[in-house]
Design an enzyme around this catalytic site. Structure first.
Site, PDB file in Angstrom:
ATOM      1  N   SER A 140       0.851  -1.186   0.000  1.00 28.70           N
ATOM      2  CA  SER A 140       0.000   0.000   0.000  1.00 28.70           C
ATOM      3  C   SER A 140       0.880   1.228   0.000  1.00 28.70           C
ATOM      4  O   SER A 140       2.026   1.174   0.466  1.00 28.70           O
ATOM      5  CB  SER A 140      -0.882   0.042   1.244  1.00 28.70           C
ATOM      6  N   TYR A 153      -2.364  -1.145  10.179  1.00 31.71           N
ATOM      7  CA  TYR A 153      -2.439  -1.342   8.723  1.00 31.71           C
ATOM      8  C   TYR A 153      -1.144  -0.895   8.051  1.00 31.71           C
ATOM      9  O   TYR A 153      -0.558  -1.617   7.249  1.00 31.71           O
ATOM     10  CB  TYR A 153      -3.636  -0.566   8.179  1.00 31.71           C
TER      11      TYR A 153
END
Lengths: 264, 246
Positions: A140, A153
């Site tokens: 990401s 995350y």
């Protein structure tokens, strides 16, 4: 068709990005296994897309062993593994419980580890033909820079980035390429849930204006679609990408190419 | 005093970050000479030597280097910026920005490296904008990326003799920052928004950059070379989304 005759397995294959990846790989001629917790995945409705569903909890070692045993029994090899399963917990480290932290790592990092580990013999078998096989992980842009309140995350995605390079080093000599795609904002159920979040929707609570504000921060003035991601998966999975390995492919409409957009 | 007995050359030391570095070096015991295109600025500490010099002029730089004693520290701080996109930029803009920011750094390094003492330290001022883009700062952004690349090259090629690192400042209060806010439609709101993009909730000060420069110049940093050190209060560690959006 770029992927004629290839066998692919996509984790999170019934989720937002995974669904688009499955569809694209099938369009390109691959035989595709969509692995997910349920047939619907994170989408409310599931149209039969012709993919083979495999029930797979990526945090379960036994599930991974079973899934790849099934693929082995059918085909004896696997050309493409896409690790698209992921979860996101919207909390700072202070708010995050140990259970939530462990769950984040279990899905995003350990899941990538387990499916990669148990698919390696099949990927090697595919690479014996002289054409490389391909693992595509999901990192990401949050693995490079942080969004507020997404601590676990961000950390799991940083782990995926490092694992991607490590796997590329270790298994390149066996003909296995390993890359990660690092999406920015992509219109998925995960993003919609992020927008809805605590219901505040930022200032004023209007989801539409919130979404517009997010679009406006992007140099391309929009966020991406799952199909944008599937386009890159398709290329990385194909033989055209035979020299591409060990890289982190940021696909974010230019979001992270810019310095903060001060309102001057 | 961390820099006692060391000789430092700092370009563009008359104001802003350069002045902060000159002041800190003198406080740490270094003997410092700085330069600028104009006459000696009144702001400069009295202990600092000054010479009028255009770093973009290779002949003038060569003469300057030949006139100097062996240096221990070279700080390439002089820089200019032009707020334009590629299509707006003129040949004059190119000559100005690339001349000072890129060629100027090259000129100083080329003529000082051969005459620097063993264990010398070169510190180039890069920018966060050399890694990611500030809008409408095309030539500036590119010139700072040049500085970053040259920094690594010098570290690699001249490693045994000199160390070479770059500092990449974020938003530093140098007068230009305040001038920028003054032109905003709502200056107070613009400043608050900008502050909110900094995890430390303040802008940088020249002293923040100077303290890193002191460390890199000192023998404490004897194993540090070839690196880019970002000092931006955490701004580029966070996503460019609007603060408070979520």
């Amino acid at each position: 068709m770029k992927l004629d005759g290839k066998i692919a397995l996509v984790t999170g294959g019934r989720g937002g990005i995974g669904r688009a990846v499955v569809k694209r790989l099938m369009q390109e001629g691959a035989t595709v296994y969509a692995a997910d917790l349920t047939e619907q995945g994170s989408l409310k409705l599931h149209d039969d897309d012709g993919s083979h569903f495999i029930k797979l909890d990526v945090t379960s070692e036994q599930d991974s062993i079973s899934a790849f045993s099934a693929v082995k029994a059918q085909h004896g090899k696997l050309h493409i593994l896409v690790n698209a399963a992921g979860i996101e917990i919207e909390k700072t480290i202070e708010q995050t419980t140990l259970a939530e932290w462990n769950q984040s790592f279990a899905v995003n990092a350990t899941g990538t580890f387990l499916t990669s580990k148990y698919s390696l013999p099949l990927l090697r078998a595919a690479a014996e033909s002289g054409i490389s096989s391909s693992i595509i992980n999901f990192g990401s842009y949050d693995g490079f820079i942080a969004d507020p309140g997404l601590a676990a995350y961000c950390a799991t995605k940083g782990a995926v980035h490092a694992l991607t390079r490590a796997m590329a080093c270790d298994h390149g000599p066996e003909g296995i390429r390993v890359n990660a795609i690092c999406p920015g904002y992509i219109d998925t159920p995960m993003l919609q849930s992020f927008f809805e979040g605590d219901g505040s929707g930022g200032e004023g609570g209007n989801i539409d204006s919130l979404q517009q504000a997010v679009r406006d921060v992007h140099p391309m003035r929009t966020y991406g679609t799952p199909e944008d991601i599937a386009n890159l998966v398709n290329w990385l999975a194909s033989d055209e990408a035979r020299y591409a390995s060990g890289q982190l492919w940021v696909l974010d409409g230019g979001l992270s190419a810019q310095v903060q957009q001060m309102k001057l | 005093m961390k820099l006692k007995g060391k000789r430092a050359v700092v370009t563009g030391g008359g104001q802003g970050i350069g002045l902060g570095i000159v002041t800190a070096f003198i406080n740490e015991g270094a003997s410092v000479i700085t330069c600028g295109r104009r006459n000696r600025p009144a702001t400069l500490p009295s202990g600092c030597e000054y010479v009028t010099l255009d770093v973009a002029d290779p002949i003038a730089v060569k003469e300057f280097a030949a006139s100097q004693p062996a240096a221990d520290i070279l700080v390439n701080n002089a820089g200019v910026q032009v707020e334009k996109t590629v299509t707006e930029s003129t040949d004059e803009d190119w000559n100005s920005v690339i001349g000072v920011n890129a060629r100027g750094v090259f000129n100083l390094c080329r003529d000082f490296i051969p005459v620097m003492n063993a264990g010398a330290s070169i510190i180039n001022i890069g920018s966060i904008s050399g890694n990611i883009a500030d809008p409408s700062m095309a030539l500036y952004n590119a010139s700072k990326a040049f500085v970053h690349g040259l920094t690594r090259s010098i570290a690699v090629d001249h490693g045994p003799q000199v160390r070479c690192n770059a500092i990449c400042p974020g938003w530093i209060e140098t007068g230009m920052l305040e001038a920028g806010f003054a032109t905003a439609s709502s200056p107070d709101a613009a400043m608050q928004d900008a502050l909110d993009r900094h995890p430390v909730k303040r802008f940088g000060k020249p002293e923040d950059i100077a303290s890193m420069a002191v460390w890199l110049a000192s023998d404490d940093a004897a194993f540090a070379t070839g690196q880019l050190f970002t000092i931006d209060g955490g701004m580029t560690a966070s996503s460019p989304l609007n603060p408070g959006l979520f």
